[in-house]
Design a protein around this motif. Structure first.
Motif, short mmCIF file in Angstrom:
data_model
loop_
_atom_site.label_atom_id
_atom_site.label_comp_id
_atom_site.label_asym_id
_atom_site.label_seq_id
_atom_site.Cartn_x
_atom_site.Cartn_y
_atom_site.Cartn_z
N HIS A 9 0.63 -1.30 0.11
CA HIS A 9 -0.09 0.00 -0.05
C HIS A 9 0.84 1.33 -0.07
O HIS A 9 0.27 2.30 0.52
N SER B 232 -4.91 4.58 9.15
CA SER B 232 -4.66 3.65 8.58
C SER B 232 -4.40 3.90 7.05
O SER B 232 -3.96 3.00 6.34
N TRP C 209 4.12 1.20 5.98
CA TRP C 209 3.56 0.11 6.89
C TRP C 209 3.74 0.54 8.51
O TRP C 209 4.83 0.44 8.91
N PRO C 210 2.59 0.71 9.28
CA PRO C 210 2.96 0.88 10.67
C PRO C 210 2.94 -0.47 11.58
O PRO C 210 2.78 -0.29 12.84
N TRP D 217 -3.64 -1.49 7.81
CA TRP D 217 -3.22 -0.41 6.68
C TRP D 217 -3.77 -0.63 5.57
O TRP D 217 -3.87 -1.65 5.05
N GLY E 278 -2.96 2.17 3.55
CA GLY E 278 -1.45 2.87 3.08
C GLY E 278 -2.49 4.01 2.22
O GLY E 278 -3.26 4.49 2.49
#
Length: 190
Positions: A52, A86, A91-92, A96, A98
């Motif tokens: 993403h 989100s 990427w957290p 996500w 993205g």
């Protein structure tokens, strides 16, 4: 009907039980999708669930469109992120979507030969086609203001613009309504 699965960011030995026809450990789909495009094979439906980030999402959209047969449809997952948390570019390590939404809208808003709608299901499933049938199902946009506002934004501010103009920019349609319109259109042309 032939189904082909392409995966990138695919570790060696990865096996989830479903066949993978083109795979790559690389961080983008360039190599895997270029190989598939080179075969000349084209599809009625191409489903894309990209990594993403903006560049990978855009790459997957561009290649996905090249893989369509005339009149085919590209379906893209995660086009309607539910929150700013989100919709971050990297990427957290939690849920996500993205910035796939940004690559999706940049692709469809500035390519007049494409028609699109976003089915309001599972974080937004974008549908893109060059076939006039999609336009007859979802209609044409009536306002240019959301697109003009979108055009002025940087990637960092696009989510704010999406929040303000979500329904108009994404051309949101509920799953039942989309299915109903598709069935009605099929009856008309069939």
């Amino acid at each position: 009907e032939r189904r082909v699965r392409v995966m990138y960011r695919c570790p060696p030995g990865f096996d989830d039980g479903a066949p993978i026809h083109y795979r790559s450990e690389a961080g983008s789909s360039d190599a895997a999708l270029a190989g598939l495009i080179a075969t000349g094979e084209r599809f009625d439906v191409v489903f894309v669930d990209p990594w993403h980030e903006y560049e990978t999402s855009l790459c997957d959209l561009v290649y996905g469109l090249q893989l369509l047969k005339p009149g085919g449809a590209l379906v893209i997952h995660d086009c309607d992120p539910p929150s700013a948390a989100s919709a971050v570019p990297k990427w957290p390590k939690r849920a996500w979507c993205g910035v796939t939404f940004a690559a999706y809208l940049d692709t469809v808003l500035f390519n007049p030969e494409l028609t699109y709608a976003t089915v309001d299901s599972d974080f937004g499933c974008g549908v893109i086609s060059r076939h006039p049938r999609l336009a007859s199902i979802v209609g044409r946009p009536t306002s240019t203001e959301p697109v003009e506002q979108w055009r002025l934004q940087s990637l960092e501010t696009k989510y704010e613009t999406l929040t303000r103009w979500r329904a108009a920019l994404l051309r949101l349609i509920g799953p039942a309504e989309f299915a109903s319109r598709l069935a009605a259109d099929s009856a008309t042309i069939g």
